[in-house]
Enzyme design. Sequence first.
Site, mmCIF file in Angstrom:
data_model
loop_
_atom_site.group_PDB
_atom_site.id
_atom_site.type_symbol
_atom_site.label_atom_id
_atom_site.label_comp_id
_atom_site.label_asym_id
_atom_site.label_seq_id
_atom_site.Cartn_x
_atom_site.Cartn_y
_atom_site.Cartn_z
ATOM 1 N N HIS A 1 -6.991 -6.754 -0.793
ATOM 2 C CA HIS A 1 -5.965 -5.733 -0.619
ATOM 3 C C HIS A 1 -5.017 -6.089 0.523
ATOM 4 O O HIS A 1 -3.834 -5.758 0.484
ATOM 5 C CB HIS A 1 -6.632 -4.380 -0.330
ATOM 6 C CG HIS A 1 -5.667 -3.252 -0.159
ATOM 7 N ND1 HIS A 1 -4.994 -2.677 -1.218
ATOM 8 C CD2 HIS A 1 -5.242 -2.585 0.960
ATOM 9 C CE1 HIS A 1 -4.205 -1.715 -0.770
ATOM 10 N NE2 HIS A 1 -4.339 -1.641 0.553
ATOM 11 N N TYR B 1 -2.058 11.487 2.293
ATOM 12 C CA TYR B 1 -2.977 11.786 1.186
ATOM 13 C C TYR B 1 -3.031 13.284 0.914
ATOM 14 O O TYR B 1 -3.068 13.716 -0.239
ATOM 15 C CB TYR B 1 -4.366 11.241 1.508
ATOM 16 C CG TYR B 1 -4.425 9.742 1.549
ATOM 17 C CD1 TYR B 1 -4.564 8.994 0.379
ATOM 18 C CD2 TYR B 1 -4.318 9.056 2.761
ATOM 19 C CE1 TYR B 1 -4.610 7.606 0.419
ATOM 20 C CE2 TYR B 1 -4.355 7.672 2.808
ATOM 21 C CZ TYR B 1 -4.496 6.947 1.636
ATOM 22 O OH TYR B 1 -4.530 5.592 1.671
ATOM 23 N N ASP C 1 0.849 -1.190 0.000
ATOM 24 C CA ASP C 1 0.000 0.000 0.000
ATOM 25 C C ASP C 1 0.891 1.249 0.000
ATOM 26 O O ASP C 1 1.709 1.395 -0.891
ATOM 27 C CB ASP C 1 -0.949 -0.073 1.213
ATOM 28 C CG ASP C 1 -1.990 1.027 1.242
ATOM 29 O OD1 ASP C 1 -2.965 0.935 0.474
ATOM 30 O OD2 ASP C 1 -1.814 1.991 2.025
#
Length: 320
Positions: A301, A242, A140
């Site tokens: 994931h 982010y 990730d």
Amino acid sequence: HYPLRRQRQMCIRDRLYPVSFEESVLRDDPSYYKKTNFEYKIANVNGIKLSVIDEGPKDGKKDLIVFLHGFPESAKMWTKQIRYFSKAGYRVIAPDLRGYNNSDKPENVMDYHLDHLSMDIVELVTNYAKKKQAIVIGHDWGAALTWYLSLKHPSVLKRAVILNAPHFDAFSKALTTTQAFSSWYMLFFQLPFIPEWRISKDDFSWFLIGLSSAPSQTFSKQQVEEYKKMWTSSISTMLNYYKAAVRNIFYKGIERFGASKIPTLIIWGENDKYLQAWLASESAKPENCANCKLVYVNASHWVVEEISPEVNSLIEQYLE
């Protein structure tokens, strides 16, 4: 177009206000704390302190392996890999990345730009590796950081292993496709205060529902309780990853990175609900990765925890 628009609206609504989290999907693992009783060190790198798991022989006979965790996890996500590869004779280090857990948490959003994150790892490798090179393995956000290292600081990487994160040019291409709707939360995280409120609501049910996209019993109650403690103190700085990425695009535009020349293994859980599977094959194209092996696996994931033995075997075979 109405049905498609309605479907998108429902997708966003369901992710903002998902169904309640069922505790029954978590397994009870009383031995968790014993298994994760690692040796931690404080590493002074790039002007900050990182909390780092350090296991395995220190004789330098085998390459250093660096494991980089993703969002919203910690270094302990690699528990089975740390135990496995340290017993195989590798020195293994796994930092809690800046902003996470017991590592330093700079307040400025742009302190979480990949330029700063990558220098943390560059200095970590040069401090710990006798040959000033390491095998870097990431999942990730940790995998995004591994891509960045391979492109901007290739001298510190001997090999790279990527788990469920696309090359930057592949992801840029994806933003003109339906993948953009799966990545809507990246924009939601730009808002002040609201993301922290929503994430922490109902005892972090939003994150827990995200983890439960893996099969039932993948995560333990004990691991989740540790994560909750970390999220309580770290959520704002975790979201800065982010915020910094999107702000950088806003101010500087989308950068083109070109091909990584580092030998790279991509392991991709093809049931990932956040990143579409074609991103893996796009990332493995020669224009993005000049020396690449791609393996799709039947996993979500959360591939590291879901199929740890298979992940270990794939990595071991690649390193031999």
